[in-house]
Design a protein around this motif. Structure first.
Motif, PDB file in Angstrom:
ATOM      1  N   SER A  27      -1.697  43.230   7.592  1.00 16.15           N
ATOM      2  CA  SER A  27      -0.393  43.081   6.946  1.00 16.15           C
ATOM      3  C   SER A  27       0.547  44.164   7.472  1.00 16.15           C
ATOM      4  N   LEU A  28       1.810  43.822   7.508  1.00 15.84           N
ATOM      5  CA  LEU A  28       2.817  44.729   8.044  1.00 15.84           C
ATOM      6  C   LEU A  28       3.367  45.624   6.943  1.00 15.84           C
ATOM      7  N   GLY A  29       3.663  46.836   7.290  1.00 12.64           N
ATOM      8  CA  GLY A  29       4.333  47.735   6.359  1.00 12.64           C
ATOM      9  C   GLY A  29       5.800  47.365   6.247  1.00 12.64           C
ATOM     10  N   TRP A  30       6.481  47.898   5.228  1.00 12.71           N
ATOM     11  CA  TRP A  30       7.875  47.539   5.005  1.00 12.71           C
ATOM     12  C   TRP A  30       8.768  47.936   6.174  1.00 12.71           C
ATOM     13  N   GLY A  31       8.556  49.099   6.753  1.00 12.90           N
ATOM     14  CA  GLY A  31       9.357  49.532   7.897  1.00 12.90           C
ATOM     15  C   GLY A  31       9.191  48.608   9.090  1.00 12.90           C
ATOM     16  N   THR A  32       7.966  48.168   9.331  1.00 10.37           N
ATOM     17  CA  THR A  32       7.710  47.244  10.436  1.00 10.37           C
ATOM     18  C   THR A  32       8.344  45.896  10.161  1.00 10.37           C
ATOM     19  N   ILE A  77      16.538  32.139  11.525  1.00  6.25           N
ATOM     20  CA  ILE A  77      15.755  31.685  10.372  1.00  6.25           C
ATOM     21  C   ILE A  77      14.369  32.314  10.403  1.00  6.25           C
ATOM     22  N   GLY A  78      13.801  32.406  11.592  1.00  2.95           N
ATOM     23  CA  GLY A  78      12.478  33.011  11.730  1.00  2.95           C
ATOM     24  C   GLY A  78      12.457  34.482  11.390  1.00  2.95           C
ATOM     25  N   SER A  79      13.605  35.144  11.468  1.00  3.19           N
ATOM     26  CA  SER A  79      13.642  36.568  11.152  1.00  3.19           C
ATOM     27  C   SER A  79      13.298  36.831   9.692  1.00  3.19           C
ATOM     28  N   THR A  80      13.610  35.883   8.826  1.00  2.00           N
ATOM     29  CA  THR A  80      13.297  36.082   7.407  1.00  2.00           C
ATOM     30  C   THR A  80      11.802  35.994   7.136  1.00  2.00           C
ATOM     31  N   LEU A  81      11.053  35.462   8.079  1.00  2.00           N
ATOM     32  CA  LEU A  81       9.595  35.439   7.930  1.00  2.00           C
ATOM     33  C   LEU A  81       9.032  36.852   7.858  1.00  2.00           C
ATOM     34  N   PRO A  86       5.231  34.414   5.975  1.00  2.00           N
ATOM     35  CA  PRO A  86       5.361  32.994   6.309  1.00  2.00           C
ATOM     36  C   PRO A  86       5.099  32.041   5.143  1.00  2.00           C
ATOM     37  N   MET A  87       4.087  32.295   4.346  1.00  2.00           N
ATOM     38  CA  MET A  87       3.765  31.361   3.271  1.00  2.00           C
ATOM     39  C   MET A  87       4.826  31.378   2.173  1.00  2.00           C
ATOM     40  N   ARG A  92       9.426  28.809  -0.478  1.00  2.00           N
ATOM     41  CA  ARG A  92      10.816  28.890  -0.939  1.00  2.00           C
ATOM     42  C   ARG A  92      11.707  27.877  -0.235  1.00  2.00           C
ATOM     43  N   MET A  93      11.410  27.584   1.028  1.00  2.00           N
ATOM     44  CA  MET A  93      12.209  26.601   1.759  1.00  2.00           C
ATOM     45  C   MET A  93      12.100  25.218   1.126  1.00  2.00           C
ATOM     46  N   PHE A  94      10.923  24.883   0.620  1.00  2.00           N
ATOM     47  CA  PHE A  94      10.696  23.542   0.116  1.00  2.00           C
ATOM     48  C   PHE A  94      10.682  23.470  -1.409  1.00  2.00           C
TER      49      PHE A  94
END
Length: 165
Positions: A27-32, A77-81, A86-87, A92-94
């Motif tokens: 999992s990514l940290g918030w800064g990343t 749009i992918g930046s918000t991932l 992603p999940m 939220r998209m659907f």
């Protein structure tokens, strides 16, 4: 004492297993996440601007514009991932409140690329780029809390109406 902290904080009372260690490690940290969001969004903006510049190239300009404009929107749009994951983003998209906006936006993205590369119809590609802009705006507005309250201003029976002009 660590077990008590885990139970009180909502974590499992069990010792962390191999699966939870893998999830924590990947999992990514918030800064990343913020850096990934900024990089992907900036790439999307560069693609959109590059597409606008390529619009004036003779013969293939409109096709290049449609392709780069669409890639720019997909990257944006992918930046918000990066921010949501992603999940959560897909869930939220659907959601029912933005289901139609999501479907229209994705359909416009696909039809723009099909008209540019498969059908070779430049006018149709430009039309889908315009529709893509409005669909993306509608989709983005659906994420703003309380944006649906503006529907109350369109109440024709009460005399309050934004569209009555």
């Amino acid at each position: 004492m660590d077990k008590l902290k885990r139970v009180l904080s909502g974590r499992d009372a069990e010792e962390p297993g191999a699966l939870s260690e893998v999830i924590d490690a990947t999992s990514l940290g918030w800064g990343t996440r913020v850096k990934g969001f900024i990089a992907c969004f900036a790439l999307g903006c560069v693609f959109s601007v590059l597409g606008s510049c390529l619009l004036w190239v003779p013969r293939k300009g409109l096709i290049l514009f449609a392709a780069f404009y669409t890639l720019g929107n997909i990257a944006s749009i992918g930046s918000t991932l990066f921010l949501m994951g992603p999940m959560k983003q897909l869930k939220r998209m659907f959601e029912p409140t933005r289901l139609i906006a999501t479907i229209v936006m994705l359909l416009c993205l696909i039809l723009t690329l099909c008209s540019a590369f498969w059908w070779h119809k430049e006018g149709l590609a430009l039309l889908f780029c315009i529709l893509q802009f409005f669909a993306l705006a509608w989709y983005s507005i659906s994420f703003i809390p309380f944006a649906s309250l503006f529907e109350d201003f369109n109440d024709h029976d009460s005399g309050r109406c934004w569209n009555c002009w």
